[in-house]
Design a protein around this motif. Sequence first.
Motif, mmCIF file in Angstrom:
data_model
loop_
_atom_site.group_PDB
_atom_site.id
_atom_site.type_symbol
_atom_site.label_atom_id
_atom_site.label_comp_id
_atom_site.label_asym_id
_atom_site.label_seq_id
_atom_site.Cartn_x
_atom_site.Cartn_y
_atom_site.Cartn_z
ATOM 1 N N HIS A 90 0.739 -0.730 -1.356
ATOM 2 C CA HIS A 90 1.375 -1.527 -2.410
ATOM 3 C C HIS A 90 1.348 -0.747 -3.714
ATOM 4 O O HIS A 90 0.776 0.346 -3.791
ATOM 5 C CB HIS A 90 0.731 -2.909 -2.546
ATOM 6 C CG HIS A 90 -0.705 -2.888 -2.971
ATOM 7 N ND1 HIS A 90 -1.732 -2.514 -2.146
ATOM 8 C CD2 HIS A 90 -1.289 -3.209 -4.154
ATOM 9 C CE1 HIS A 90 -2.874 -2.607 -2.795
ATOM 10 N NE2 HIS A 90 -2.643 -3.026 -4.017
ATOM 11 N N HIS A 92 -0.011 -1.225 -6.741
ATOM 12 C CA HIS A 92 -1.093 -1.158 -7.730
ATOM 13 C C HIS A 92 -1.576 0.294 -7.866
ATOM 14 O O HIS A 92 -1.609 1.047 -6.899
ATOM 15 C CB HIS A 92 -2.258 -2.067 -7.330
ATOM 16 C CG HIS A 92 -2.017 -3.503 -7.684
ATOM 17 N ND1 HIS A 92 -2.660 -4.537 -7.055
ATOM 18 C CD2 HIS A 92 -1.194 -4.057 -8.596
ATOM 19 C CE1 HIS A 92 -2.254 -5.695 -7.586
ATOM 20 N NE2 HIS A 92 -1.361 -5.422 -8.510
ATOM 21 N N ASP A 94 -4.415 1.698 -8.212
ATOM 22 C CA ASP A 94 -5.542 2.183 -7.417
ATOM 23 C C ASP A 94 -5.121 2.472 -5.971
ATOM 24 O O ASP A 94 -5.929 2.894 -5.155
ATOM 25 C CB ASP A 94 -6.735 1.219 -7.482
ATOM 26 C CG ASP A 94 -6.397 -0.188 -7.040
ATOM 27 O OD1 ASP A 94 -5.255 -0.623 -7.236
ATOM 28 O OD2 ASP A 94 -7.285 -0.870 -6.485
ATOM 29 N N HIS A 95 -3.841 2.256 -5.673
ATOM 30 C CA HIS A 95 -3.296 2.582 -4.353
ATOM 31 C C HIS A 95 -2.090 3.521 -4.430
ATOM 32 O O HIS A 95 -1.592 3.962 -3.390
ATOM 33 C CB HIS A 95 -2.898 1.295 -3.614
ATOM 34 C CG HIS A 95 -4.069 0.410 -3.330
ATOM 35 N ND1 HIS A 95 -4.660 0.316 -2.087
ATOM 36 C CD2 HIS A 95 -4.791 -0.388 -4.154
ATOM 37 C CE1 HIS A 95 -5.696 -0.505 -2.161
ATOM 38 N NE2 HIS A 95 -5.793 -0.956 -3.402
ATOM 39 N N HIS A 165 -0.504 -10.245 -1.460
ATOM 40 C CA HIS A 165 -1.455 -9.752 -2.458
ATOM 41 C C HIS A 165 -0.793 -10.029 -3.800
ATOM 42 O O HIS A 165 0.377 -10.407 -3.845
ATOM 43 C CB HIS A 165 -1.659 -8.251 -2.197
ATOM 44 C CG HIS A 165 -2.545 -7.552 -3.181
ATOM 45 N ND1 HIS A 165 -3.759 -8.045 -3.561
ATOM 46 C CD2 HIS A 165 -2.390 -6.378 -3.843
ATOM 47 C CE1 HIS A 165 -4.297 -7.199 -4.425
ATOM 48 N NE2 HIS A 165 -3.484 -6.190 -4.622
ATOM 49 N N ASP A 187 -4.541 -4.315 0.251
ATOM 50 C CA ASP A 187 -5.201 -5.450 -0.393
ATOM 51 C C ASP A 187 -4.604 -6.729 0.171
ATOM 52 O O ASP A 187 -3.404 -6.809 0.424
ATOM 53 C CB ASP A 187 -5.029 -5.370 -1.909
ATOM 54 C CG ASP A 187 -5.886 -4.249 -2.509
ATOM 55 O OD1 ASP A 187 -6.639 -3.614 -1.742
ATOM 56 O OD2 ASP A 187 -5.804 -4.026 -3.728
#
Length: 427
Positions: A90, A92, A94-95, A165, A187
């Motif tokens: 996804h 975000h 942190d991904h 998510h 997530d």
Amino acid sequence: MTLKDKTTVTFYNGLTTIGGPMIEVAYNKSHVLFDLGEVYRPELNLPDESYQTLIKYQLIGDVPNFYDPAITGKQLDHTRWEHAAAYISHLHLDHSKALNLLAPEIPLYAGPITAALLPVLNQNGDFLLPATNHEKGYTRSIIPAKYKSPITVGDITLEVWPSDHDAYGATGLIIKTPDKLIAFTGDIRLHGYHPEWVKEYLTAVKNADLFIVEGTGISWPEHIGQEFTGPKNEDELTEKIVQLEQENPKRQITFNTYPTNVERLLKIVEESPRKVVLHAKRADLLKEALNKDYHYYYLPGEKKYESLDPKLEIAYEDLVKDNHEYLWQVVTNYGDLMKNGLYIHSNAEPLGDFDPAYKPFVDALERQNIEFVALRCSGHADDKELKEIIGLVQPRILCPVHTLHPELAENPYGDRILPKRGQTITL
Ligand SMILES: [Zn+2]
């Protein structure tokens, strides 16, 4: 493929941090990597975000044979690895933030919504880490995966499944090697808009040989089992916003949400009794990535977006003196707001207490006599939901990642592993 070939999994990052999972599955001469994010640790006050700095502070994994040689100075070993691919679950950061570090020749897959939104989010070059030898605002190619359809990477097959998510278009991954079935949730939660999609995905990986699940919700043992006071799910959150509008018919009401949580924003627009007006930058994102038109405004002196229909523009002067017609997205210039107004902070930036910018932000609104209402809904499963998720899969091996306390996740159906950073396991 020979008889001695085995499936191996290497855990490069994001094991005992919230975010930044980087995991490689390999079989014979084929290997895949997921995700490509950067661990978010604003308190580090990094000198820069160079590759060397990110490696030094363990914000990305030290993954061989995937990063761009122009960044690392190390060539990819194409004799050892004949087939390679990467995937992000996804959008975000942190991904996804490190996706431009991936070697240009390695195909990168994501769900179709993620693939459409990321290049627009990064069009000013302030979302992702930069690629070498490209202008600011460049985003490497992301192949939109067709949901649930096999993607062949040599001996490995990937399938991208829709999930749920607080990032629009979030997906989960199924990895099939000749001898093993592996699932990586990205997530995940069961209290969003699409719990049925999540359950369908989990059912498809029932009894997986390895189930890699994110465990953000068990990161704070002191909160486990506590009754939660805010909205229990996304629908309750939208209902609460509608209720606030109804209870305050003669009051200025503004709000903000996080740019990647598009689905919540669409829901607010749909349900709000007042006319919702977005800041032009957000309206442009929705137009460019999803071809959707909404009312919008420009701040004084702001650059115009060609994508936006001038007929849908609302003048900023009208918004700042309005107390009944509009629910509008405020992003800056809080000093222009009416005293005694109401501001709804719905997982917008600054995100929370852990961000040093949060308290000054809240205090400034208070000094202005503006009521600050935080309406949050988590993007992650809590302890109870995590048990339900694991129960739906009943994995042979459970591997919790993306959590401060992986040891708190249990697997009543088989083994559990808690790999160390950089560790390889053979399935
Ligand atoms: Zn996320």
